[in-house]
Design a protein around this motif. Structure first.
Motif, short mmCIF file in Angstrom:
data_model
loop_
_atom_site.label_atom_id
_atom_site.label_comp_id
_atom_site.label_asym_id
_atom_site.label_seq_id
_atom_site.Cartn_x
_atom_site.Cartn_y
_atom_site.Cartn_z
N THR A 149 0.84 -1.19 0.00
CA THR A 149 0.00 0.00 0.00
C THR A 149 0.88 1.24 0.00
O THR A 149 1.84 1.33 0.76
N TRP A 150 0.54 2.18 -0.87
CA TRP A 150 1.23 3.47 -0.91
C TRP A 150 0.23 4.55 -0.51
O TRP A 150 -0.94 4.48 -0.91
N ASN A 151 0.66 5.54 0.27
CA ASN A 151 -0.18 6.67 0.66
C ASN A 151 0.52 7.96 0.29
O ASN A 151 1.74 8.03 0.29
N GLY A 152 -0.25 8.98 0.01
CA GLY A 152 0.34 10.27 -0.30
C GLY A 152 -0.72 11.30 -0.60
O GLY A 152 -1.87 11.16 -0.18
N THR A 153 -0.33 12.33 -1.33
CA THR A 153 -1.27 13.39 -1.71
C THR A 153 -1.09 13.70 -3.18
O THR A 153 -0.04 13.42 -3.77
N GLY A 168 -5.88 23.89 -6.87
CA GLY A 168 -4.99 24.24 -5.76
C GLY A 168 -5.21 23.43 -4.49
O GLY A 168 -4.44 23.54 -3.54
N THR A 169 -6.23 22.60 -4.47
CA THR A 169 -6.48 21.76 -3.30
C THR A 169 -5.62 20.51 -3.37
O THR A 169 -5.07 20.17 -4.41
N LYS A 170 -5.53 19.82 -2.24
CA LYS A 170 -4.81 18.55 -2.19
C LYS A 170 -5.79 17.46 -1.81
O LYS A 170 -6.67 17.66 -0.99
N ILE A 202 1.81 20.60 -11.36
CA ILE A 202 0.77 20.01 -10.52
C ILE A 202 0.02 18.99 -11.36
O ILE A 202 0.09 18.99 -12.58
N ALA A 203 -0.70 18.13 -10.69
CA ALA A 203 -1.49 17.13 -11.40
C ALA A 203 -2.78 17.76 -11.91
O ALA A 203 -3.53 18.33 -11.13
#
Length: 162
Positions: A28-32, A38-40, A149-150
């Motif tokens: 499992t990988w976690n992140g943002t 502009g939100t995460k 940014i994504a």
């Protein structure tokens, strides 16, 4: 006796690390992920080996990704999974292929990795840290080439951390 138990535990963990791929492997990988507005959003990606078919020599892998409240889930069959031999190959040719050898510490341990950077067909910059664990990726970072940014999460390329 306590020392024997501790030594046995260490040997068991070491043997498990080199025993993949196998049914039951789960990472499992976690992140943002940074959104266009502009939100995460929180991201969680899980891969799990469900089965191996001896006749077809294919692995059944479950993939789940959560970005904020959105969930994607799929099950697929693959012929080849990341292995300790593949890890050794990547580490041995890391610098030659333009990579950087780095030690990465995560919440589950420290990994000797090869950081490889590539540029996608859309100009996105993808950094992957390959280590000795099932599925290989210890960490991954993807950035859109123009805005850094994504624009929209690509569940197979936007994840950070383990």
């Amino acid at each position: 006796m306590k020392r024997f138990g501790f030594t046995a535990l260490i040997l068991f963990i070491a043997s498990y690390a080199s025993a993949y791929p196998t049914v039951g492997d789960k990472v499992t990988w976690n992140g943002t992920v940074n959104m266009v507005d502009g939100t995460k959003e929180e991201i969680k990606i899980t891969k799990e080996v469900l089965a191996f078919n001896k006749d077809t020599r294919k692995w059944t892998v479950k993939y789940e990704a959560d970005i904020g409240k959105d969930r994607t889930s799929k099950i697929s069959e693959v012929e080849d999974l990341y292995s300790p031999d593949r890890y050794k190959e990547i580490l041995a040719s890391c610098v030659e292929k333009g990579g950087i050898l780095e030690d990465i510490t995560t919440s589950v341990g420290m990994y000797k990795t090869c950081k490889l950077t590539s540029i996608g067909s859309d100009g996105s910059i993808v950094e992957k840290w390959w280590g000795n664990l099932p599925f290989g990726v210890v960490s991954r970072k993807t950035q859109d080439a123009s805005s850094q940014i994504a624009k929209r999460p690509d569940l197979n390329s936007i994840l950070t951390g383990l």
